[in-house]
Design an enzyme around this catalytic site. Structure first.
Site, PDB file in Angstrom:
ATOM      1  CE1 TYR A 147       7.543  16.624  13.475  1.00 56.45           C
ATOM      2  CE2 TYR A 147       5.359  17.585  13.610  1.00 56.45           C
ATOM      3  CZ  TYR A 147       6.287  16.831  12.940  1.00 56.45           C
ATOM      4  OH  TYR A 147       5.953  16.281  11.734  1.00 56.45           O
ATOM      5  CE  LYS A 217      10.531   2.754  14.826  1.00 52.21           C
ATOM      6  NZ  LYS A 217      10.623   1.460  14.094  1.00 52.21           N
ATOM      7  CG  ASP A 283       7.979  -0.188  12.386  1.00 55.85           C
ATOM      8  OD1 ASP A 283       7.681   0.033  13.569  1.00 55.85           O
ATOM      9  OD2 ASP A 283       8.938  -0.893  12.056  1.00 55.85           O
ATOM     10  CG  ASP A 307       2.617  15.615  11.090  1.00 54.39           C
ATOM     11  OD1 ASP A 307       1.519  15.745  10.526  1.00 54.39           O
ATOM     12  OD2 ASP A 307       3.579  16.357  10.858  1.00 54.39           O
TER      13      ASP A 307
END
Ligand code: NAI
Length: 418
Positions: A147, A217, A283, A307
């Site tokens: 971002y 992740k 996840d 987000d």
């Protein structure tokens, strides 16, 4: 009087000046009520001894119409000087130099934490069977990650330059379609990770919460998200050895002395009030939030994950429209509390705007100032009204016995119930 920061402590006078941005669209309809409710709660809690002196500062469409610029320097100066402020939603300028006013404010003041507390209010319709089990505070890193806005469009000379560098100097061969790819850069630093994770752990300790979970992740993005996990654990062990117990330590004890000893060490740590520091792949985390939300308390995560996570968790408690938020720099003390929704152009002037996102951000602001009693009164009033079915149209229409009120009727009821 100004709010100031002395060493690690925020010093809040009894009559602090708080700058506020009214906001565009429904901002005009909700902000006056939010101020009215906050004032009433402060007055009732401290019998007139404390009072906020509100100072309006301009931003967005209102600023553009009045002074010809979307984000006047005076506004930034006011936030810089007074440390704490609150803002309504702002229209995003189209075709202007500033991509987003919210991003500009965050960058100017280096507000590196985006804090989103998520909880359910009894009475509010939700897709979950047990929404009461969801109570988390999300610490989203606000300044780094993909971002950061470092990207080049496919086909441009800049992209060609980056591509040549990657191919010729870094021997990169993994870009599948180089001629038509755009590229972005994902910076994740030790300092950026540490200040975020430190804030999350301090929050857990202050609020006596059981755990901080690092969501990442790192299994795929080894050096960026994997770094976040590694540096996060290292910080907990280095800076909070007496107040935290990490999953790392648990695993080490298990390896050395077996599972029973590890469980015993864990139980000893948590009963003595230590915060458990653990991690989970993003996840799996999203699955777990639906299957066993009670396992999560404080979340520390990177910008992009944060987000997605913020909206998913808010939706789980039916609160996407009323979720509060703040952008904070815990080192300088700067903090801007904000409505998390937009300007809702479709309902402007209809008396339907829900003031609760901004109001609950106001509650976060009061807590940040150490004026917990006033914040607690507002929260208790909302709990009582929602459980009786009183709400603005957006929530009332999904409640079993919803009683729809206009923005000002609802706000007055909040004050009556303080
Ligand atoms: P939006 O959040 O303004 O509206 C989405 C839907 O939610 C609409 O149906 C709206 O009526 C409803 N809604 C939003 N807030 C509500 C409230 N308090 N009470 C009742 N209903 C509410 O998002 P949209 O339409 O995509 O954006 C409109 C403008 O707001 C754009 O200029 C956008 O850039 C800006 N925006 C600003 C944000 C901020 O300042 N933090 C955040 C999101 C959008």
């Amino acid at each position: 009087m100004q709010v100031t920061k002395e060493k690690d402590r925020l010093v809040v006078p009894n009559r602090p000046v708080i700058p506020f941005i009214e906001g565009d669209g429904i901002g005009k309809e909700i902000t006056p009520h939010v101020r009215r409710i906050v004032d009433a709660a402060v007055d009732r809690s401290y019998s007139g001894k404390r009072k906020i002196t509100w100072q309006e500062v301009l931003a967005g469409e209102k600023a553009f119409n009045e002074v010809g610029t979307w984000l006047p320097v005076e506004t930034l100066e006011a936030f810089r000087t007074h440390l704490i402020g609150i803002k309504g939603p702002l229209t995003t300028p189209v075709g202007e130099g500033i991509r987003s006013l919210n991003v500009a404010l965050r960058q100017e003041l280096d507000l590196y934490v985006c804090l989103r507390p998520v909880r359910w209010f009894k009475g509010v319709a939700t897709p979950l069977l047990h929404p009461d089990k969801v109570r988390v505070a999300i610490f989203r890193e606000n300044t780094e990650d993909i971002y950061a806005g470092i990207e080049w469009a496919a086909g441009t000379p800049e992209l060609k330059k980056v591509l040549t560098f990657l191919r010729e100097e870094m021997s990169v061969t993994k870009i599948r379609f180089p001629e038509t790819s755009s590229l972005g850069v994902k910076p994740v630093s030790v300092e950026g990770t540490e200040r975020l994770v430190r804030a999350a752990i301090q929050y857990a300790l202050q609020h006596r919460l059981p755990s901080v979970t690092l969501v990442h992740k790192g299994n795929i993005m080894k050096f960026t998200e994997g770094g976040f996990k590694k540096w996060g654990y290292a910080l907990a062990e280095r800076e909070f050895p007496d107040h935290t117990f990490t999953e790392h330590t648990f695993n080490r004890v298990k390896e050395e002395r077996g599972l029973e000893a590890a469980v015993e060490a864990y139980n000893r740590a948590v009963t003595s009030g230590k915060v458990f520091i653990k991690d989970v792949i993003a996840d799996a985390f999203l699955q777990n939030t639906l299957l066993k939300p009670e396992e999560y308390s404080v979340i520390a995560t990177l910008n992009l994950n944060g987000d997605y996570i913020s909206d998913q968790l808010a939706a789980m408690v039916g609160g996407i429209g009323i979720a509060p938020g703040a952008n904070i720099n815990y080192q300088t003390g700067h903090a801007i509390f904000e409505a998390t929704h937009g300007t809702a152009p479709d309902i402007v002037g209809a008396g339907k705007a829900n003031p609760c996102s901004m109001l609950l951000s106001g509650v976060m602001m009061l807590e940040y100032m150490g004026w917990e009693e006033a914040g607690g009164r507002i929260t208790a009033s909302l709990e009582s009204l929602f459980s009786q079915g009183y709400a603005t149209a957006d929530l009332a229409r999904f409640m079993e016995e919803g009683k729809e009120l206009s923005t000002s009727e609802f706000s007055s009821k909040v004050i009556e119930n303080l």
